[in-house]
Enzyme design. Structure first.
Site, short mmCIF file in Angstrom:
data_model
loop_
_atom_site.label_atom_id
_atom_site.label_comp_id
_atom_site.label_asym_id
_atom_site.label_seq_id
_atom_site.Cartn_x
_atom_site.Cartn_y
_atom_site.Cartn_z
CD GLU A 26 -4.99 -63.47 -14.39
OE1 GLU A 26 -4.61 -63.83 -13.27
OE2 GLU A 26 -5.87 -62.61 -14.57
NE ARG A 86 -8.15 -54.89 -4.85
CZ ARG A 86 -8.10 -55.41 -3.62
NH1 ARG A 86 -7.81 -54.67 -2.58
NH2 ARG A 86 -8.37 -56.68 -3.43
CD GLN A 104 -6.80 -58.15 -10.28
OE1 GLN A 104 -6.43 -59.33 -10.29
NE2 GLN A 104 -7.80 -57.73 -9.52
#
Ligand code: ZN
Length: 320
Positions: free
Chosen positions: A116, A194, A97
């Protein structure tokens, strides 16, 4: 505002394991608990307050009642709550992803982008991550690989072990491999494109949707150069050793290993999140006192001042 002890939202996924319940002690009836959202104001899985006057309320309700000042000066001009912290138990591998950056996400999804960072807590021998592409490629070739089912040939697969840190800026292709449990700090966002799901089917036979066009809009197809070591060296502070794991404009993530006592401070700039990764101990702040044990998540409001940690503890400390 009191220091808050939080209970996570637990989420199921096709690739989830059972360790969040059996090892980490989170209560859930789900058959494949895949994620515990330990610090979350996201509507898809809000954390709940366990203690004090806000017991039973969600974290966002407590913050709204107290005012946005408890988030700190770094956050007063930002839309919503800035970060989301999760544990992720990948018994099976996750889909490949990519997440958009802020500009694209706000324009197209009305959400934050998602940068992240992962701290690997457990990894079976041979476990690996997908981290970007293994050779520079262009969008046409990338699309052709998706269409032909040959995407796996261009994925950069990296073996990992406990203690490794993966920093994943928006636009980086990524996937957690099988047999890995991580702590993740991310911008508060649930927008995921995705690209490839290994042709897996849900129990009802359905395939999970792919988002090829949007992924191609945002994916970075250069080969990543960053390694998997913590960003900083261990630094002794009191009876603790602090190691900067990753920092970016959205958050700073630090490992705190403590045997004894250490003083710290929550200043006016940011709240502090503590997640207990190992051990037992306690947190003291003025006349407030919280026991700490593995799996606990604590929210310390900005400007709370000095606090003291005592015990044999390993903590993930996050500030914004
Ligand atoms: Zn991700």
């Amino acid at each position: 505002m009191e220091i808050l002890s939080l209970s996570p939202a637990v989420k199921r996924a096709i690739w989830g394991g059972d360790r969040l319940r059996t090892v980490w002690g989170y209560e859930t009836d789900l058959d494949r608990p895949a994620e515990s959202w330990l610090l979350s104001c996201h509507p898809a899985g809000p954390s709940t307050v366990k203690n004090g006057v806000y017991a039973g309320k969600t974290l966002i309700e407590a913050i709204e009642a107290e005012g946005i000042g408890v988030l700190g000066t770094h956050n007063v001009d930002k839309p919503g709550f800035p970060i989301l912290i999760k544990l992720i138990d990948a018994k099976d591998k996750l889909s490949v992803q990519v997440h958009p950056g802020d500009d694209y996400a706000r324009r197209v999804e009305n959400e934050n982008g998602k940068t992240e960072a992962w701290l690997v807590l457990e990894a079976e021998p041979g476990a690996e991550l997908v981290y970007g592409v293994n050779a520079k490629t262009d969008r046409r070739a990338f699309r052709r690989h998706i269409k032909n089912g040959t995407l796996e040939t261009v994925l950069n697969r990296v073996p990992v072990k406990a203690g490794d840190v993966a920093f994943i800026p928006a636009g980086t292709l990524h996937a957690i491999g099988a047999g890995i449990l991580i702590a993740e700090v991310q911008q508060s966002s649930n927008t995921t494109y995705r690209v490839y799901d290994y042709n897996r089917r849900e129990p009802d036979g359905s395939l999970r949707p792919l988002h090829i066009d949007k992924a191609l809009d945002v994916v970075d197809l250069t080969v990543p150069t960053r390694g998997f070591q913590p960003e900083g060296e261990p630094v002794p502070v009191g009876d603790a050793e602090k190691t900067l794991l990753a920092s970016c404009p959205f958050f700073t993530m630090t490992n705190v290993s403590l045997e004894g006592t250490v003083d710290d401070v929550s200043d006016e700039t940011s709240f502090v999140s503590l997640v207990v990764l190992e051990g037992e101990g306690e947190l003291e702040c003025g006349d407030e006192f919280l026991p700490l044990r593995k799996g606990d998540s604590v929210f310390i409001p900005a400007g709370k001042g000095d606090y003291t940690l005592t015990g044999n503890l390993r903590l993930l400390e996050t500030r914004t």
